[in-house]
Design a protein around this motif. Structure first.
Motif, mmCIF file in Angstrom:
data_model
loop_
_atom_site.group_PDB
_atom_site.id
_atom_site.type_symbol
_atom_site.label_atom_id
_atom_site.label_comp_id
_atom_site.label_asym_id
_atom_site.label_seq_id
_atom_site.Cartn_x
_atom_site.Cartn_y
_atom_site.Cartn_z
ATOM 1 N N HIS A 31 3.822 11.110 13.580
ATOM 2 C CA HIS A 31 2.635 10.975 12.737
ATOM 3 C C HIS A 31 2.627 9.584 12.124
ATOM 4 N N TYR A 32 1.527 8.908 12.254
ATOM 5 C CA TYR A 32 1.437 7.551 11.740
ATOM 6 C C TYR A 32 -0.032 7.151 11.682
ATOM 7 N N ALA A 33 -0.266 6.029 11.090
ATOM 8 C CA ALA A 33 -1.594 5.415 11.100
ATOM 9 C C ALA A 33 -1.414 3.929 11.386
ATOM 10 N N ILE A 34 -2.281 3.405 12.203
ATOM 11 C CA ILE A 34 -2.327 1.967 12.415
ATOM 12 C C ILE A 34 -3.421 1.415 11.511
ATOM 13 N N VAL A 35 -3.032 0.469 10.718
ATOM 14 C CA VAL A 35 -3.881 -0.040 9.636
ATOM 15 C C VAL A 35 -4.270 -1.483 9.915
ATOM 16 N N TRP A 36 -5.487 -1.822 9.589
ATOM 17 C CA TRP A 36 -5.896 -3.230 9.525
ATOM 18 C C TRP A 36 -6.129 -3.574 8.052
ATOM 19 N N PHE A 37 -5.515 -4.665 7.605
ATOM 20 C CA PHE A 37 -5.803 -5.185 6.286
ATOM 21 C C PHE A 37 -5.996 -6.687 6.415
ATOM 22 N N ARG A 38 -6.536 -7.300 5.374
ATOM 23 C CA ARG A 38 -6.786 -8.734 5.431
ATOM 24 C C ARG A 38 -6.375 -9.396 4.130
ATOM 25 N N GLN A 39 -6.090 -10.653 4.249
ATOM 26 C CA GLN A 39 -5.651 -11.442 3.095
ATOM 27 C C GLN A 39 -6.300 -12.810 3.173
ATOM 28 N N ALA A 40 -7.063 -13.148 2.163
ATOM 29 C CA ALA A 40 -7.662 -14.475 2.071
ATOM 30 C C ALA A 40 -6.971 -15.236 0.949
ATOM 31 N N PRO A 41 -6.961 -16.560 1.036
ATOM 32 C CA PRO A 41 -6.319 -17.353 -0.021
ATOM 33 C C PRO A 41 -6.900 -17.023 -1.390
ATOM 34 N N VAL A 42 -6.069 -16.924 -2.365
ATOM 35 C CA VAL A 42 -6.401 -16.654 -3.760
ATOM 36 C C VAL A 42 -7.175 -15.355 -3.943
ATOM 37 N N LYS A 43 -7.118 -14.471 -2.984
ATOM 38 C CA LYS A 43 -7.738 -13.157 -3.125
ATOM 39 C C LYS A 43 -6.681 -12.081 -2.907
ATOM 40 N N GLU A 44 -6.936 -10.928 -3.458
ATOM 41 C CA GLU A 44 -6.022 -9.812 -3.255
ATOM 42 C C GLU A 44 -6.144 -9.282 -1.830
ATOM 43 N N ARG A 45 -5.060 -8.692 -1.374
ATOM 44 C CA ARG A 45 -5.075 -8.050 -0.067
ATOM 45 C C ARG A 45 -6.107 -6.920 -0.064
#
Length: 122
Positions: A31-45
């Motif tokens: 059981h798992y999930a594949i996640v997409w997240f993003r990170q921009a400079p000076v912004k929170e994930r």
């Protein structure tokens, strides 16, 4: 060894599209999930989307209706189809694995890759 390798990023004009890929290997979790997240400079994930091992998907409000997550038949590659891109989508995009049945895979994950840069020009 768990490995996640992202690809497909690039420079695109606002309104354009990109498809990101995440090649996952080295794990045999039931059981798992594949996640997409993003990170921009000076912004929170920001969590973007995930797909569980049973096929269920989830999208954050900021991408709902524009992004589509899917996986290959072998489930070893996960795609993020991004349409109607906006300059505020500019960020480094990462894929990650959330092991188990987390209630919040967007914020609880165990392994992640190096990311791929997406830049959307106005």
């Amino acid at each position: 060894e768990v490995q996640l390798v992202e690809s497909g990023g690039g420079l695109v004009q606002a309104g354009g599209s990109l498809r990101l890929s995440c090649a996952a290997s080295g794990f045999t979790f039931d059981h798992y999930a594949i996640v997409w997240f993003r990170q921009a400079p000076v912004k929170e994930r920001e969590g973007v989307s995930y797909i569980r091992s049973d096929g269920r998907t989830y999208y954050a409000d900021l991408v709902k209706g524009r992004f589509t997550i899917s996986s290959s038949n072998a489930k070893n590659t996960v795609y993020l189809e991004m349409n109607s891109l906006k300059p505020q989508d500019t960020a480094r995009y990462y894929c990650a694995i959330s092991v188990g049945r987390s209630l919040d895979p967007l914020h609880e994950f165990d392994f992640w890759g190096q990311g791929t840069q997406v830049t959307v020009s106005s």
